[in-house]
Structure formats: structure tokens, C-alpha cells
Design a protein around this motif. Sequence first.
Motif, short mmCIF file in Angstrom:
data_model
loop_
_atom_site.label_atom_id
_atom_site.label_comp_id
_atom_site.label_asym_id
_atom_site.label_seq_id
_atom_site.Cartn_x
_atom_site.Cartn_y
_atom_site.Cartn_z
N ARG A 55 0.53 -0.99 6.03
CA ARG A 55 -0.77 -0.40 6.39
C ARG A 55 -1.95 -1.10 5.73
O ARG A 55 -3.06 -0.59 5.74
N GLY A 56 -1.69 -2.27 5.15
CA GLY A 56 -2.79 -3.04 4.58
C GLY A 56 -3.26 -2.58 3.22
O GLY A 56 -4.34 -3.00 2.77
N ALA A 57 -2.49 -1.76 2.53
CA ALA A 57 -2.89 -1.32 1.20
C ALA A 57 -2.83 -2.49 0.21
O ALA A 57 -2.14 -3.49 0.44
N ALA A 58 -3.53 -2.34 -0.89
CA ALA A 58 -3.48 -3.36 -1.94
C ALA A 58 -2.20 -3.19 -2.76
O ALA A 58 -1.99 -2.16 -3.40
N LEU A 59 -1.35 -4.20 -2.73
CA LEU A 59 -0.09 -4.13 -3.47
C LEU A 59 -0.31 -4.03 -4.97
O LEU A 59 0.53 -3.48 -5.69
N SER A 60 -1.43 -4.55 -5.44
CA SER A 60 -1.70 -4.52 -6.88
C SER A 60 -1.92 -3.10 -7.40
O SER A 60 -1.93 -2.89 -8.62
N LEU A 61 -2.07 -2.13 -6.51
CA LEU A 61 -2.20 -0.74 -6.93
C LEU A 61 -0.84 -0.08 -7.14
O LEU A 61 -0.78 1.08 -7.54
N GLY A 62 0.21 -0.83 -6.86
CA GLY A 62 1.56 -0.29 -7.00
C GLY A 62 2.17 -0.58 -8.36
O GLY A 62 1.48 -0.59 -9.38
N TYR A 63 3.47 -0.85 -8.37
CA TYR A 63 4.18 -1.08 -9.62
C TYR A 63 5.39 -1.96 -9.35
O TYR A 63 5.77 -2.22 -8.19
N VAL A 64 6.01 -2.45 -10.41
CA VAL A 64 7.18 -3.32 -10.30
C VAL A 64 8.43 -2.53 -10.64
O VAL A 64 8.48 -1.79 -11.63
N GLU A 65 9.45 -2.71 -9.78
CA GLU A 65 10.72 -2.03 -10.01
C GLU A 65 11.84 -2.99 -9.64
O GLU A 65 11.90 -3.50 -8.52
N ASP A 66 12.73 -3.24 -10.59
CA ASP A 66 13.87 -4.15 -10.37
C ASP A 66 13.41 -5.51 -9.84
O ASP A 66 14.03 -6.11 -8.96
N GLY A 67 12.30 -5.99 -10.37
CA GLY A 67 11.80 -7.32 -10.01
C GLY A 67 11.06 -7.38 -8.69
O GLY A 67 10.61 -8.45 -8.28
N LEU A 68 10.90 -6.24 -8.01
CA LEU A 68 10.19 -6.20 -6.73
C LEU A 68 8.85 -5.47 -6.89
O LEU A 68 8.73 -4.56 -7.71
N LEU A 69 7.87 -5.89 -6.11
CA LEU A 69 6.56 -5.26 -6.14
C LEU A 69 6.55 -4.10 -5.15
O LEU A 69 6.72 -4.29 -3.95
N VAL A 70 6.36 -2.90 -5.66
CA VAL A 70 6.41 -1.69 -4.85
C VAL A 70 5.00 -1.25 -4.48
O VAL A 70 4.15 -1.04 -5.36
N CYS A 71 4.75 -1.12 -3.19
CA CYS A 71 3.45 -0.64 -2.73
C CYS A 71 3.27 0.81 -3.15
O CYS A 71 4.15 1.65 -2.91
N GLY A 72 2.13 1.11 -3.74
CA GLY A 72 1.87 2.46 -4.22
C GLY A 72 1.44 3.43 -3.13
O GLY A 72 1.12 4.58 -3.44
#
Length: 372
Positions: A55-72
Motif C-alpha cells: 500500500r505504499g507505506a514507509a518501510l522505515s516505520l516498521g521493524y526488523v524480525e529474523d533479518g527481514l524488514l517488516v512493514c509496520g
Amino acid sequence: MKEQTYPKNAWYVAAMSDEVAGSKPLGRKICGENIAFYRSHNNEIAAVLDFCPHRGAALSLGYVEDGLLVCGYHGLKMGADGKTKEMPLQRVQGFPCMKSYAVEERYGFIWVWPGDQTKADKELIPHLEWAVNPEWAYGGGLYHINCDYRLMVDNLMDLTHETYVHATSIGQKEIDESPVSTKVDGDTVITSRFMENIMAPPFWKAALRANGLADDVPVDRWQICRFTPPSHVLIDVGVAHAGHGGFEAPENKKAGSIVVDFITPETETSIWYFWGMARHFKPEDQALTDSIREGQGKIFAEDLEVLERQQENLLAFPDYQLLKLDIDAGGVQSRRVINRIINEERAQQEQANPSKRSSGAQQSAPLQEVSF
């Protein structure tokens, strides 16, 4: 079509290493590219477009889990290669691959190549001896400044302004009373100024005392500014007790340092300014490092308002041809190097994509080029 004002096929400092820590990503715009930096598997640094394909959200607002970037926003998980890996209860492996960036962690900085990743060569990251040699100490910081990155290059390649902008710290009348020499060696531009048999200004008096030297005797002072593309300026500065060779004086007669300036464009009119000082005396003295960092930070903060107001004026009067003097030669020559690299980059892009050729308009810098 917006004119390109900075090279993109180059290594820029994007962040200090400690800005990207733990499970929190860092969102930062570099050369017009919105990038999310994060720690992937084994603490390796990764960089992808800061854009979730869902949906075009900023990935940098998420978090890292098991080496993957999780969209918040909805939990989509992105890999360092820009490929969507998974999402709760959804089939997303067929999502288009998002842009990833060549990135390298070195010398306490995170370097990014915002252009064509296939052209990124880690050997092109400049070697910083002071960052790996225990005989040196380093302390620095980061400022965000609303100005064209080339204005900061101009500022650093002509230190005449120190007499006026930094009058209470590193400025003195002998600076603008001393001639400046400018030379070009390939892509490197060097300006130098030497002052002999003068009294040290307050900042350098303190440095002499810190190195166990008298601060009330005449000194020889030097400023040697080196520009290298895309926008790095390293400046040899210091003072030595007069009559001992100035820059070449023995270590027990001088206080010398390298002013470190990594200037990274954010947009055409804003920058990330990574500043610091590498010191070649008493490297073990952390209190001294902290004190110098604090003092230098205040000095560079004085430039901030000057540059931002200068940028405002240049935008308000875009057709005004600014006056240029011999002291501006370092900045003018640096711009010539930058413009040549941009033109070469544009030519390569047009050769690879002939259908996207521009109308042929040439890039021009805000300051007219002149010969000295």
C-alpha cells in the motif's frame, strides 16, 4: 525534466553506524532516493527503497524480525534484495521486486550508492587512514542543512569566511590577508593557505595546551583543503610553534588535525552534513575528543544559518550572476569536476536508454564558471 545536480553513481555517507541499531530501521532520503536502512542477517547493513509494495507505506516505520524488514502497516516482510518474502495469510511472493541499494559499512559510517547498483565498486570508497590507525582519534556529528550541497563545498574550499563567521573561535585577520593557492590533480581540487609567525586563535590555543605546548608564542598555521568527488572535503589544519616547519614540523612542536566533511545531498536544496575532526595527538584522551567535538559542533553550527539564508537568496534571485574572486577558485574548480561527472553519467544513461534522451539542455551550476 528535472536537472540532475549531483552524481548518483558514487558512494555517499548515508549515516553513522550507530544510527542504525537493533530492530529499528532508519529512513533517509539520499540524492532524492527514499531509502530504508536496517540490520539484516548477522547484523549486516541493508538498504531498500522505503516503499512497501502493498500500500505504499514507509518501510522505515516498521521493524526488523529474523533479518527481514517488516512493514509496520500490514506486516509485509521484505528482504535485503528487495523481494517480498511473506505476509500473514497472504500470497505475496509474486509481488514485484523493489529497488535495493549497494551499501557498505566502513570506518564507522554507512556508505550507499544511490545510482546503478551494478556499477557500485567497493574499492571506490576512499581509504581513511585516520579511521583505522590507533595513533589518531576521531569525533564528529551530523547536521541537516537546507542548502544545495555545492554551497557547502564552496564554503569549505574557501576558508576566508572564518575571519568573519567564526571570529571568536578559529577566525583571525591573518586568514584573509594571506594568499590562497589552488591546484587541480585529476578529480582532486586542493586549496592551501599558510600563515607564518602569527598568534593562534582561541580554538588553536586550546589545542596547543591540550598537546602540552605553549599557547602564548608565535605559530605557523596551515589550511589545506582537498575536494574529491562526489562531495567529500578533507582539510589538513593546525598550528606549530613558529620556525619549526609549519605543516612539516615534528609532532612535539605542533597540534594538527584533519577536518572531516562528508556532504551528502538529500534533495537539490538540502543536505546531510557529516562533520568531524581526526586528531593526531593524544588519541587516548577521550575527554579531549569530547571537548573538541563540542567546540567544533558550535563552529559548524555558525555556518548553518549563513548557508540556509544564502540558499534562500539564490532561490529568490535565480538570474543574478554572482561575483567571483580568486578566493572562489577552489569551489569553481570543484564544480567543474562535479559537472563533468554528471555529464558523463547522463551520457551513459542516454546511451543505454536512447528513448529517454533529454532535449539536450546542458546542466549549469548556479555560479558561472570563470578562469583564474
